[in-house]
Design an enzyme around this catalytic site. Sequence first.
Site: not given
Ligand code: SAH
Length: 338
Positions: A89, A102, A109, A113, A116, A330
């Site tokens: 995406e 973005c 990944c 986390c 996520c 995301c």
């Molecule tokens: N792996 C990298 C970049 C991709 S995630 C990183 O961790 O920074 C981009 C951002 O979106 C990260 O800060 C992540 O923690 C956040 N994120 C992931 N899922 C989310 C969600 N459901 N709502 C808001 N932010 C989210």
Amino acid sequence: MRNIFNYTKEMLENEFIQNGYKKFMASQVFDWLYQKKVYDVNLFSNINVNNREYLGNNYSFDFIKIEKVEEDEDVKKFLFRLLDGQKIEAVLMYHDYGTSICVSSQVGCNMGCKFCESGRLKKVRNLETYEMVQQIILASEYAKVRIDSVVIMGIGEPFDNYDNVMNFIKIINDPKTMAIGARHITVSTCGIVPKIKEFMNLGLQVNLAISLHAPNDEIRKKIMPIANAYPLTELIDALKEYITKTNRRITMEYVMLDGINDSEQCAHELSDLLRGMNAYVNLIAYNETNNIEFKASSKETIDRFFDTLKKRGIEVTVRRKFGNKISAACGQLRSKEM
Ligand code: SAH
């Protein structure tokens, strides 16, 4: 056969020279691809037939495909199908000051986390550089806009695909391609310390954002497995070194999760952690998903957290939300598709 959009101009020049072709042909190729936006090598009319044949036989000019677009007034969300059928995406956003996109850096990944969506589907593979470059080309052509800034915050962990991401940055930053200024490019990482150190020595003026999301290891380990590999003290030390070396400010991303990291005590701990650092906090409203047990903090909680940081002298902003009506969070579009 490597895709032509994998190459920085310098890489292409070197490869041409090695194969007995003129260095200048790289400038011509770049002009066709990035300025004239012609992607059929047979139409490169200022390059002679023999050289065009060499290009066609040795480089792929194939494109990834737009599979689906979801649109709201301030956002377009793209689902792309890669040449091997995988899906990723990108999200194009319209701001007062211009457009930003973005982009994804991996298929899936591995960082895991807990909150996520991207991480629920494990990493299938890294994206090649061309797959990142083409997300921008296709989104820009579809929306008929120039893309002013790029954040590498889509699916994937960019520092787990370091070399391809660095080439991607070099390509889009090149005045002969899209000329996206380094200060308009942001790479976001969950905190892979050795790569942060490598990155600071590159001398690129690119912005660094860190997914911090917690003021201490106890909470961070509960939501981000990477905290087990690199505890906060190591991460913060590396970031202080980064700031000293590059003289650049860091963005600390902090996604507000109800009852997990959004207490007054967390706000104070976070202030203590960041005091005196050239960093600012970007509070992110959590995009709730169907599949996961986390809830977004209330508006009041976010405001209170914001005020506490402010009072404690920490610079803080709240990230604007885009496209509430569509699956803008995301990884949601992709995971819905799978
Ligand atoms: N792996 C990298 C970049 C991709 S995630 C990183 O961790 O920074 C981009 C951002 O979106 C990260 O800060 C992540 O923690 C956040 N994120 C992931 N899922 C989310 C969600 N459901 N709502 C808001 N932010 C989210």
